[in-house]
Design a protein around this motif. Structure first.
Motif, mmCIF file in Angstrom:
data_model
loop_
_atom_site.group_PDB
_atom_site.id
_atom_site.type_symbol
_atom_site.label_atom_id
_atom_site.label_comp_id
_atom_site.label_asym_id
_atom_site.label_seq_id
_atom_site.Cartn_x
_atom_site.Cartn_y
_atom_site.Cartn_z
ATOM 1 N N ARG A 1 -9.207 -17.325 12.212
ATOM 2 C CA ARG A 1 -9.849 -16.256 12.693
ATOM 3 C C ARG A 1 -8.737 -15.197 13.364
ATOM 4 N NH1 ARG A 1 -14.885 -14.543 12.155
ATOM 5 N NH2 ARG A 1 -14.970 -13.791 14.293
ATOM 6 N N ILE A 2 -7.742 -15.424 12.844
ATOM 7 C CA ILE A 2 -6.501 -14.465 13.233
ATOM 8 C C ILE A 2 -6.578 -13.168 12.538
ATOM 9 C CG2 ILE A 2 -4.223 -14.065 13.221
ATOM 10 C CD1 ILE A 2 -3.661 -16.978 14.255
ATOM 11 N N PRO A 3 -6.689 -12.090 13.089
ATOM 12 C CA PRO A 3 -7.025 -10.691 12.372
ATOM 13 C C PRO A 3 -5.616 -10.246 11.562
ATOM 14 C CG PRO A 3 -6.555 -10.230 14.695
ATOM 15 C CD PRO A 3 -6.806 -11.751 14.471
ATOM 16 N N VAL A 4 -5.540 -9.831 10.336
ATOM 17 C CA VAL A 4 -4.340 -9.487 9.724
ATOM 18 C C VAL A 4 -4.630 -8.067 9.049
ATOM 19 C CG1 VAL A 4 -3.883 -11.635 9.198
ATOM 20 C CG2 VAL A 4 -5.290 -10.331 7.544
ATOM 21 N N LEU A 5 -3.750 -7.236 8.985
ATOM 22 C CA LEU A 5 -3.506 -6.127 7.954
ATOM 23 C C LEU A 5 -3.180 -6.602 6.470
ATOM 24 C CD1 LEU A 5 -1.711 -3.387 10.184
ATOM 25 C CD2 LEU A 5 -4.198 -3.595 9.561
ATOM 26 N N ALA A 6 -3.864 -6.573 5.701
ATOM 27 C CA ALA A 6 -3.930 -7.226 4.294
ATOM 28 C C ALA A 6 -3.299 -6.020 3.464
ATOM 29 C CB ALA A 6 -5.380 -7.674 3.526
ATOM 30 N N VAL A 7 -2.183 -6.163 2.757
ATOM 31 C CA VAL A 7 -1.981 -5.349 2.027
ATOM 32 C C VAL A 7 -1.672 -5.880 0.604
ATOM 33 C CG1 VAL A 7 0.291 -3.912 1.460
ATOM 34 C CG2 VAL A 7 0.095 -4.557 3.683
ATOM 35 N N GLU A 8 -2.093 -4.726 -0.369
ATOM 36 C CA GLU A 8 -2.047 -5.030 -1.799
ATOM 37 C C GLU A 8 -0.965 -4.177 -2.404
ATOM 38 O OE1 GLU A 8 -5.657 -4.888 -4.155
ATOM 39 O OE2 GLU A 8 -6.487 -6.599 -2.917
ATOM 40 N N ARG A 9 -0.076 -4.483 -2.843
ATOM 41 C CA ARG A 9 1.128 -3.493 -3.292
ATOM 42 C C ARG A 9 1.485 -3.550 -4.919
ATOM 43 N NH1 ARG A 9 5.950 -5.427 -0.557
ATOM 44 N NH2 ARG A 9 6.738 -6.622 -2.207
ATOM 45 N N THR A 10 1.403 -2.651 -5.619
ATOM 46 C CA THR A 10 1.910 -2.541 -7.046
ATOM 47 C C THR A 10 2.907 -1.697 -7.038
ATOM 48 O OG1 THR A 10 -0.008 -0.897 -7.166
ATOM 49 C CG2 THR A 10 -0.323 -3.286 -7.805
ATOM 50 N N SER A 11 3.906 -2.045 -7.811
ATOM 51 C CA SER A 11 5.153 -1.206 -8.410
ATOM 52 C C SER A 11 5.251 -1.035 -9.708
ATOM 53 C CB SER A 11 6.439 -1.703 -7.957
ATOM 54 O OG SER A 11 6.372 -1.882 -6.297
ATOM 55 N N MET A 12 5.108 0.214 -10.209
ATOM 56 C CA MET A 12 5.163 0.805 -11.555
ATOM 57 C C MET A 12 6.552 1.075 -12.130
ATOM 58 S SD MET A 12 2.050 0.703 -10.106
ATOM 59 C CE MET A 12 1.865 2.381 -9.417
ATOM 60 N N ASP A 13 6.889 1.126 -13.343
ATOM 61 C CA ASP A 13 7.922 1.834 -13.996
ATOM 62 C C ASP A 13 7.439 3.311 -14.362
ATOM 63 O OD1 ASP A 13 6.469 1.672 -16.259
ATOM 64 O OD2 ASP A 13 7.766 -0.129 -17.045
#
Length: 250
Positions: free
Chosen positions: A201-213
């Motif tokens: 039940r701990i709140p989080v900021l969820a990050v989805e990260r993609t790096s492109m060439d």
């Protein structure tokens, strides 16, 4: 003495926050059991838990599974967009310990979608966990398709966000041309809770990260769980000195 007035959970949070900020409840001190707090304030146990949830989100209280609730000193890591600028280095806090586990795996589900590859594609997974003492601070799972590069080295200094993988890609001749980060707010999921040994039940900021060439190929993807009570996200935009566009009439 038990108060005669029935308290709202927000009021209970305010009272406990005052006790913490005034020093009446010291850092690392254990709070009374939830049942005792409920009896003291004349409320139900779920009402007390709602008050403690507020304090946990503020970083003032930490719930330790099987032991209870403890006062903690607020401490925040900074997730900063400027770390991607050329020549910019991440700064690792002196009391932050970062561990990394590396393993081979295959793309499936959300990971395959993030990397834009077919299910079953061979990957390398980097699992970063940051701790201050015994307290979890961060979680990052970074993925690189094996067809992009065979990364075998590990740097001496580890970023809690898994930024080291970008450096390894550069050493392998893979240049990152752009990075997209999508941030949403939610609670820890079951897998993250198990990895960090924290309540779900701990709140989080969820990050989805993609790096492109430069060709638009995804060369790195990552899922980050930034604990809401111990992380701040800072995004900086540098503006060129150009004339502002004029608004047109509708």
């Amino acid at each position: 003495m038990r108060p005669k007035t029935k308290y709202h959970y927000q009021v209970i949070a305010d009272v406990l926050r005052h006790h913490i900020e005034s020093g009446e409840l010291a850092v690392d001190e254990q709070l009374p059991a939830e049942s005792k707090l409920a009896a003291h304030y004349g409320v139900s146990t779920p009402t007390v838990r709602a008050a403690l949830d507020i304090l946990q989100a503020e970083g003032l209280v930490e719930k330790v599974q099987g032991l209870g609730n403890f006062v903690r000193k607020p401490s925040r890591l900074t997730y900063c967009s400027e770390r991607y600028l050329p020549g910019r280095k991440w700064v690792v806090e002196s009391d932050l310990e970062v561990t990394v586990d590396v393993r081979g795996t295959e793309a499936a589900g959300a990971v395959a979608r993030l990397l834009q590859v077919q299910a079953g594609t061979p990957l390398v997974e980097y699992l970063y966990r940051g701790y201050k003492g015994t307290n979890p601070q961060s979680l990052a799972r970074v993925y690189v398709p094996r067809e992009v590069a065979h990364l075998t080295m590990l740097p001496r200094t580890w970023s809690p966000w898994g930024d080291n993988v970008r450096m390894l890609l550069g050493l392998a001749g893979i240049q990152v041309a752009s990075t997209v980060e999508r941030i949403t707010a939610r609670f820890l999921n079951a897998e993250e809770s198990e990895l960090l040994r924290l309540a779900s039940r701990i709140p989080v900021l969820a990050v989805e990260r993609t790096s492109m060439d430069a060709d638009g190929r995804v060369v790195e993807g990552a899922f980050l769980a930034l604990l809401g009570d111990r992380t701040e996200a800072v995004f900086t935009t540098t503006h060129a000195h150009t004339r502002a566009p004029e608004l047109e009439d509708a």
